[in-house]
Design a protein around this motif. Structure first.
Motif, mmCIF file in Angstrom:
data_model
loop_
_atom_site.group_PDB
_atom_site.id
_atom_site.type_symbol
_atom_site.label_atom_id
_atom_site.label_comp_id
_atom_site.label_asym_id
_atom_site.label_seq_id
_atom_site.Cartn_x
_atom_site.Cartn_y
_atom_site.Cartn_z
ATOM 1 N N ARG A 24 -1.753 -14.780 2.457
ATOM 2 C CA ARG A 24 -0.306 -15.061 2.605
ATOM 3 C C ARG A 24 -0.055 -16.568 2.667
ATOM 4 O O ARG A 24 0.907 -17.072 2.092
ATOM 5 C CB ARG A 24 0.241 -14.410 3.879
ATOM 6 N N GLU A 27 -0.363 -17.998 -0.851
ATOM 7 C CA GLU A 27 0.677 -17.666 -1.838
ATOM 8 C C GLU A 27 2.039 -18.255 -1.482
ATOM 9 O O GLU A 27 2.857 -18.497 -2.361
ATOM 10 C CB GLU A 27 0.781 -16.146 -2.027
ATOM 11 N N SER A 72 6.626 1.185 -1.909
ATOM 12 C CA SER A 72 7.912 0.478 -1.959
ATOM 13 C C SER A 72 7.801 -1.031 -1.781
ATOM 14 O O SER A 72 8.804 -1.732 -1.838
ATOM 15 C CB SER A 72 8.861 1.074 -0.922
ATOM 16 N N ASN A 74 5.663 -4.927 -2.632
ATOM 17 C CA ASN A 74 5.383 -5.731 -3.826
ATOM 18 C C ASN A 74 4.188 -5.204 -4.615
ATOM 19 O O ASN A 74 4.074 -5.463 -5.809
ATOM 20 C CB ASN A 74 5.140 -7.188 -3.426
ATOM 21 N N ASN A 75 3.289 -4.490 -3.936
ATOM 22 C CA ASN A 75 2.182 -3.877 -4.674
ATOM 23 C C ASN A 75 2.762 -2.884 -5.689
ATOM 24 O O ASN A 75 2.361 -2.877 -6.861
ATOM 25 C CB ASN A 75 1.229 -3.185 -3.696
ATOM 26 N N ASP A 78 4.253 -4.836 -8.569
ATOM 27 C CA ASP A 78 3.231 -5.215 -9.579
ATOM 28 C C ASP A 78 3.009 -4.065 -10.556
ATOM 29 O O ASP A 78 2.960 -4.255 -11.774
ATOM 30 C CB ASP A 78 1.882 -5.495 -8.898
ATOM 31 N N GLY A 162 -1.013 -2.702 -1.047
ATOM 32 C CA GLY A 162 -1.954 -3.796 -1.284
ATOM 33 C C GLY A 162 -2.255 -4.458 0.041
ATOM 34 O O GLY A 162 -2.632 -3.782 1.011
ATOM 35 N N ILE A 163 -2.026 -5.759 0.102
ATOM 36 C CA ILE A 163 -2.371 -6.472 1.335
ATOM 37 C C ILE A 163 -1.394 -6.182 2.473
ATOM 38 O O ILE A 163 -1.615 -6.594 3.600
ATOM 39 C CB ILE A 163 -2.510 -7.999 1.119
ATOM 40 N N GLY A 164 -0.319 -5.444 2.162
ATOM 41 C CA GLY A 164 0.629 -5.088 3.230
ATOM 42 C C GLY A 164 0.306 -3.771 3.892
ATOM 43 O O GLY A 164 1.069 -3.298 4.740
ATOM 44 N N GLN A 166 -0.854 -0.956 6.300
ATOM 45 C CA GLN A 166 -1.030 -0.875 7.764
ATOM 46 C C GLN A 166 -1.688 0.452 8.101
ATOM 47 O O GLN A 166 -1.050 1.497 7.977
ATOM 48 C CB GLN A 166 0.326 -0.939 8.474
ATOM 49 N N GLY A 167 -2.929 0.453 8.481
ATOM 50 C CA GLY A 167 -3.604 1.692 8.894
ATOM 51 C C GLY A 167 -3.840 2.643 7.732
ATOM 52 O O GLY A 167 -3.623 2.289 6.568
ATOM 53 N N PRO A 168 -4.261 3.864 8.045
ATOM 54 C CA PRO A 168 -4.551 4.834 6.989
ATOM 55 C C PRO A 168 -3.273 5.256 6.265
ATOM 56 O O PRO A 168 -2.187 5.176 6.830
ATOM 57 C CB PRO A 168 -5.157 6.023 7.751
ATOM 58 N N ARG A 170 -0.247 7.287 5.031
ATOM 59 C CA ARG A 170 0.499 8.281 5.795
ATOM 60 C C ARG A 170 1.580 8.906 4.895
ATOM 61 O O ARG A 170 1.850 8.426 3.791
ATOM 62 C CB ARG A 170 1.133 7.649 7.029
ATOM 63 N N ASP A 214 -4.662 -4.838 -6.766
ATOM 64 C CA ASP A 214 -5.017 -5.730 -5.649
ATOM 65 C C ASP A 214 -6.139 -5.160 -4.780
ATOM 66 O O ASP A 214 -7.105 -5.850 -4.496
ATOM 67 C CB ASP A 214 -3.807 -6.102 -4.793
#
Ligand code: NPW
Ligand code: K
Length: 627
Positions: A24, A27, A72, A74-75, A78, A162-164, A166-168, A170, A214
């Motif tokens: 982050r 970028e 929903s 940015n991944n 892309d 992607g890099i956002g 959070q956890g497994p 869901r 990503d």
């Protein structure tokens, strides 16, 4: 690529993995300056998708259906923009939305290019930008219909998170990925998780090729964990820099080939959390023989391995050390093991004397239930490695009363004089049974080499109750933890080995070694690794003695032993050497997207077969065939 300069951007791009916070930070200024990173990412994804489609088996004549799984963020954006480019090229593209919203611009671009959207969420929020002109191109769908669409695709772009992440995974994302993994198309393909074996063996009905955008959605991006459902990728195209999950186990086994898109991030401004090991580092640990050499100046390994109970480990470790480019091996152990070592390796010296490295514990019982002389000798040696023992001369090992032979070697003084040092001067590797004798706190010059079961037992001594299974699920976390507790250099064995310890500046350095093949999971393999380790430690000591090179960190030496060991296994199994550059590549227009690999799957091996391959692996480090 200048492999000799570890600081070059090109080198960092293919070796160094950075946590999300650093990504982050990298970028942010580019985005602020208006650099169209998402457009660049999408163009690269589309190009890779075309390459993957072209490389798929020819028995799928159309090879043109592409499904984009979209989250929903940015991944997903892309993926949508990449889908739009592919739709423009005439491919049949549809996106499946797993959330209530989608990246506005990406969705508009996809629909304008003729792509379709199927959404699974009851409350899907159609963006204003998608006006009536695309009516009929946005369809509410069920998970079963979505799985059907995916199964009939040729390529699936996984752009859920992607890099956002959070956890497994869901909600709908989890449900869909789980259903895909249980679908007929996936179940009918047996795919080895060994990267070298990575090939779909069902040519009649190959499942779609999966390209992760990503990172594969659902994996622990920063720690390489796999907390829940995820879709294994054939190719991962990643942006700006490697993410830790791409090189850390267990996630790395589900990433496939990796293509890194260079965004010119200032990689040198941050410390990578982990680095991928390569032949270049291993090469630096090999001391080539010189015309002035004697057997002593090339490195002498001391082994306190094997036992009355497990004498074979003595043979394997001693022979592996002798075959890994040293001048001499001293073996110290009970009569039965000594006789076996001598029968297999007449060159071995069975008397105490000076050494430049110690390997202890392979094939030694791990408890004091029955009296064992090896344990006693190892305990006596290890006492000198505790913090408060600094200053003890470790070269007078005959005072440790090791083995039956008590004669001094008349030539022992040929060992360079710089080795009259303190307790931490002679590097030492604590393997297998000796781990239970490890002092509470040691220096980084002490290498410990547990597998997950041994690490579980070791951690217990420091108050951590964790099972081997839990360690296998998060090996990076637990390798770091034991490193912090012990101060040692930790080599956590596995299909992808993790090595953590202080570098020459005292900063913590992590290397991942992926050269092994799963054929290597066989009895005695650890004893061979210990022998290789001893040889590398001794010869790097010998290099330091002759001042011929800059110091090499113990982490690099340990990782090099694992690297050489892995490649010896591959050679013994009839496989090509492992190559980092074959596996992780920088994106450019000519990058090769081959998904299936022509390499042989190899054959079963026994540990003693590795030993014969060690010399050729050492030689190959100096040819161009390994990288
Ligand atoms: N680095 C670069 O230079 C560039 C980066 N770029 C790209 O941006 C990406 C990062 O985008 P990002 O920040 O929007 O986050 P992203 O990965 O889309 O995830 C957020 C979404 O995921 C969802 N979600 C989260 N966890 C979830 C879970 N467990 N299970 C299910 N859903 C979960 C979360 O949902 P929410 O929690 O909001 O409900 C939200 O919708 C990056 O990976 C790269 O592809 C390129 O465009 C260009 C250059
Ligand atoms: K993804």
């Amino acid at each position: 690529m200048d492999l000799n300069n570890k600081d070059t951007h090109a080198y960092a791009l293919l070796h160094n993995a950075y946590v999300v916070n650093h990504i982050r930070e990298f970028e942010e200024p580019l985005l602020r300056a208006g650099v169209p990173l998402m457009t660049q990412a999408a163009a690269a994804i589309a190009h890779v998708a075309c390459g993957v489609l072209a490389s798929r088996p020819e028995n799928r004549p159309r090879n043109q259906r592409i499904v984009v799984l979209c989250g929903s963020g940015n991944n997903g954006g892309d993926g949508l923009y990449a889908g739009a480019i592919l739709a423009d090229k005439g491919f049949d593209v549809c996106a499946i939305a797993v959330g209530a919203t989608l990246h506005d611009g990406g969705l508009a671009a996809l629909l304008q290019a003729g792509g379709k959207l199927f959404h699974l969420c009851d409350f899907f929020d159609t963006p204003d930008s998608c006006d009536g002109s695309i009516e009929g191109h946005i369809v509410k769908s069920t998970p079963a219909e979505a799985v059907e669409l995916v199964s009939r695709a040729d390529v699936v772009l996984d752009a859920i998170t992607g890099i956002g992440a959070q956890g497994p995974l869901r909600g709908v994302a989890k449900e869909l990925v789980n259903a895909i993994n249980h679908s007929e198309a996936w179940q009918s393909c047996t795919q080895s998780t060994d990267r070298a074996h990575m090939q779909c063996d069902c040519t009649e009905s190959p499942r779609p090729s999966v390209i992760a955008v990503d990172a594969p959605s659902g994996i622990g991006v920063d720690d390489g964990s796999m907390p829940g459902d995820m879709l294994a990728a054939d190719v991962t195209i990643t942006f700006g820099a490697l993410k830790p999950c791409l090189i850390l186990p267990p996630a790395c086994f589900s990433c496939g080939r990796i293509i890194v898109v260079d965004f010119d991030f200032p990689l040198h401004t941050a410390s990578p959390v982990a680095r991928a090991m390569d032949a270049d580092i291993a090469r630096k640990t090999i001391r080539l023989p010189q015309h002035t050499d004697s057997k002593y100046s090339r490195g002498v390994v001391g082994l306190i391995t094997g036992s009355a109970q497990y004498p074979g480990a003595a043979v394997l470790s001693a022979e592996a050390a002798a075959r890994s480019n040293v001048g001499m091996v001293r073996y110290l152990g009970p009569d039965r093991a000594s006789n076996m070592v001598l029968a297999q390796l007449p060159e071995a010296v069975l008397s105490p004397g000076r050494v430049q490295s110690w390997i202890v514990g392979s094939g030694v019982p791990d408890t004091d239930d029955a009296y064992d002389t090896q344990r006693e000798h190892i305990a006596s040696l290890l006492k000198r490695y505790t913090d408060d023992a600094a200053g003890t001369d470790l070269h007078d090992v005959d005072t440790v009363e090791i083995g039956a032979a008590g004669n001094n070697d008349p030539e022992r003084n040929d060992i360079p004089s710089s080795h009259h040092g303190s307790a931490t001067d002679i590097p030492l590797c604590v393997d297998a049974g000796a781990l239970s004798l490890l002092p509470q706190r040691v220096s980084g010059r002490v290498i410990i080499t547990p597998h997950s079961g041994e690490l579980s037992r070791l951690l217990k001594r420091y108050g951590e109750t964790v099972t081997a299974q839990e360690i296998n699920a998060e090996p990076y976390r637990w390798a770091r933890r034991i490193q912090q507790f012990t101060g040692s250099t930790v080599l956590l064995k596995g299909a992808c080995t993790i090595v953590v310890g202080p570098d020459t500046n005292g900063d913590i350095r992590t290397l991942t070694v992926d050269s092994a093949t799963s054929w290597l999971a066989t009895a005695g393999a650890g004893d061979v690794l210990a022998g290789v380790m001893g040889a590398l430690l001794a010869q790097t000591e010998a290099m330091t003695d002759s001042n011929s090179s800059t110091p090499i960190s113990t982490v690099d030496i340990a990782a090099s032993a694992a690297f050489i060991h892995g490649n010896a296994a591959r050679a013994a199994a009839g496989m090509r050497p492992w190559s980092l550059t074959e596996h992780i590549r920088r994106y450019d227009k000519n990058v090769n997207f081959q998904v299936t690999q022509p390499s042989t799957i190899g054959q079963p091996i026994v540990a003693s077969e590795l030993i014969g391959s060690l010399p050729q692996v050492v030689e190959a480090l100096f040819s161009d065939s390994v990288s």
